[in-house]
Design a protein around this motif. Structure first.
Motif: not given
Length: 170
Positions: A23-29
């Motif tokens: 998870a980053s600020s607004f992105t998941g992968q």
């Protein structure tokens, strides 16, 4: 090497260690640990991610807590299909039961538990408490945090919506 878009701020391995949810600020992968490649395209959440993602025991669901336009929420991601199944309208640290039947979320001042089949109609423990551990497929061990019963341990059976205090009743 894994190269999350925007850089990963937080990450968790699946229970079997084969996948990594980032998870980053607004992105998941979700990544395949063996190959280092993405399992799904990056998912761009409508909310700012504030805690690390948490996998269900079977690694089929990933819970990602963050802020949405309506307030705090936990997005529940279907890992095999790479899409969001549901959004639970509370912000807190999620914890799946050992069999994945329940998702408990500790938020400020209360704990809510959501059934893992549809994540609708939660069971809520309204008194201030902290989640200590899952003690069975439907049972949480909690510690009360209010003035009257601070420190008292509680077993909370979610399926029966019943609380017992067997551990410290003197």
């Amino acid at each position: 090497p894994l190269r999350p878009p925007g850089g990963a701020l937080r990450g968790r391995f699946s229970p079997d260690g084969r996948l990594l949810g980032t998870a980053s600020s607004f992105t998941g992968q979700i990544w395949d640990v063996a190959t280092g490649g993405p399992v799904t395209p990056a998912y761009h959440f409508s909310h700012r991610i504030v805690e690390g993602p948490v996998f269900s025991p079977d690694a089929r669901t990933l819970a990602v807590p963050g802020w949405g336009s309506e307030g705090g929420e936990v997005a529940l991601w279907d890992v095999p299909r790479g899409l969001v199944l549901a959004r639970v309208p509370v912000l807190g640290m999620p914890s799946f039961s050992p069999e994945g039947r329940w998702l408990a979320i500790q938020e400020s001042g209360r704990i809510s538990a959501w059934r893992g089949t549809n994540f609708q109609s939660p069971v809520v423990f309204e008194q201030p408490a902290a989640i200590l551990a899952w003690t069975g497929p439907d049972e949480l061990l909690l510690q009360r945090l209010d003035n009257d019963e601070n420190g008292r341990l509680v077993r909370w059976n979610l399926a029966r919506e019943r609380r017992t205090y067997p551990l410290n009743d003197g």
